[in-house]
Design an enzyme around this catalytic site. Sequence first.
Site, PDB file in Angstrom:
ATOM      1  N   ASP A  98       0.789  -1.233   0.000  1.00  0.00           N
ATOM      2  CA  ASP A  98       0.000   0.000   0.000  1.00  0.00           C
ATOM      3  C   ASP A  98       0.818   1.278   0.000  1.00  0.00           C
ATOM      4  O   ASP A  98       0.327   2.330   0.382  1.00  0.00           O
ATOM      5  CB  ASP A  98      -0.914   0.009   1.228  1.00  0.00           C
ATOM      6  N   GLU A 120      -0.147  -9.052  -1.233  1.00  0.00           N
ATOM      7  CA  GLU A 120      -0.841  -8.535  -0.058  1.00  0.00           C
ATOM      8  C   GLU A 120      -2.026  -7.669  -0.481  1.00  0.00           C
ATOM      9  O   GLU A 120      -2.219  -6.540  -0.021  1.00  0.00           O
ATOM     10  CB  GLU A 120       0.102  -7.757   0.872  1.00  0.00           C
ATOM     11  N   GLU A 134      -2.212   5.080   2.737  1.00  0.00           N
ATOM     12  CA  GLU A 134      -2.136   3.669   2.371  1.00  0.00           C
ATOM     13  C   GLU A 134      -3.476   3.069   1.947  1.00  0.00           C
ATOM     14  O   GLU A 134      -3.528   2.240   1.030  1.00  0.00           O
ATOM     15  CB  GLU A 134      -1.541   2.863   3.534  1.00  0.00           C
ATOM     16  N   HIS A 211       4.938   5.756  14.232  1.00  0.00           N
ATOM     17  CA  HIS A 211       5.428   6.773  13.299  1.00  0.00           C
ATOM     18  C   HIS A 211       4.425   7.163  12.220  1.00  0.00           C
ATOM     19  O   HIS A 211       4.724   7.991  11.372  1.00  0.00           O
ATOM     20  CB  HIS A 211       6.692   6.258  12.593  1.00  0.00           C
ATOM     21  N   ARG A 213       1.623   8.716   9.773  1.00  0.00           N
ATOM     22  CA  ARG A 213       1.253  10.122   9.533  1.00  0.00           C
ATOM     23  C   ARG A 213       0.056  10.544  10.376  1.00  0.00           C
ATOM     24  O   ARG A 213       0.021  11.629  10.932  1.00  0.00           O
ATOM     25  CB  ARG A 213       0.935  10.328   8.044  1.00  0.00           C
ATOM     26  N   HIS A 244      11.466   6.469  14.313  1.00  0.00           N
ATOM     27  CA  HIS A 244      11.579   6.871  12.915  1.00  0.00           C
ATOM     28  C   HIS A 244      12.369   8.176  12.822  1.00  0.00           C
ATOM     29  O   HIS A 244      12.305   9.028  13.711  1.00  0.00           O
ATOM     30  CB  HIS A 244      10.178   7.058  12.327  1.00  0.00           C
TER      31      HIS A 244
END
Length: 383
Positions: A98, A120, A134, A211, A213, A244
């Site tokens: 994704d 996937e 995603e 981490h 968004r 991250h």
Amino acid sequence: MDTIKVMSVFGTRPEAIKMAPLIKKLEQTEQIQSIVCVTAQHREMLDQVLEIFDLHPQYDLNIMQPRQTLAMITTKALNGLSQVMAEAKPDLVLVHGDTTTTFSGALGAYYNQIKVGHVEAGLRTYDKYQPFPEEMNRCLTSQLTDLHFAPTALAKQHLLQENINQNNIFVTGNTVIDVLQTTIEQNYHFTVEELNQIDFAHKKVIAMTAHRRENIVKPLENICNAVLKIVQEQEDVEVVYAVHKNPAVSEPVHAILGNHKRIHLLEPLDLKDMHNLMSRSYFVMTDSGGLQEEVPSMGKPVLVLRNVTERPEGIDAGTLKLAGTEEENIYQMANTLLHDKKVYQQMAQAKNPFGDGRASERIVNSILYYFGKSQKRPKDYII
């Protein structure tokens, strides 16, 4: 067609981890010519995985730049991949999951009228902003895909509900489970020396990442405050947080958690360090999609630091619990795992619904079947 020319496209560390065992299987298959193209949407973290698995891309777009935006990644990846595909002329382009590279790769293949295989495929939250971007990357990729490699029966059902032809859907399990067979070692010595000093036998070690968004700013602050409260109250708890490098993540994390001797804030760990850390930990807290699939095979509970997950199979199986991003909820759920042995054992002993270590084999056999190299359709993975 003497051999099937298959181009694997990826650009981030998680994609590389999950594509690595599949690429190795493709390379071992006589009827397939394997080509690897990376966008390097993430550079340093991607290179770690390429080195670990001895992967050597024939094409490297090296698109990463400081403070890149989604629009920058998309346009640079699409332009570069379209040119590579026009030159290499593969019969099939494989994309994974994704990411923005995934969507760009599928779109570039479509523009070049090349078949697309989506590894996937079929995961959904049905909320286009969670996870962002995603969820839409994955949905849009499905509309461009010819071969859908769904990890679970539920993922297949999602695709069927979107009018995807069932003949083009193959249930394979998740390739990340294939990876664990090669990375976890009983007497493993960490490359990060700080990890070798942790007393995993006598401390309740929580391994964590956060981490995403949608978690940046207030949700991330809530997560960190909950973790700090747990460690301050429990003297036998230590936390290892692989942080991250995005400043929007690392700066608030270090501001809240940076001054406690039992909280270890480390740079992103290489694959083997991370897998062996999680396998030795008491439980895992994460907002990562991939870790939700990996950790249950290690017999460790997972608290998911998100409000929704596109992997509800883990919730249903009991290996995952959705902790959300509110401080008190995270604190209470972590506290329960630390003190309630019954709850802990129920999660730790639940069966991983995401695979059995043979996903790459099933995907390769599905490609051979689709292109007429095999007459027998592979059987679907069943939990």
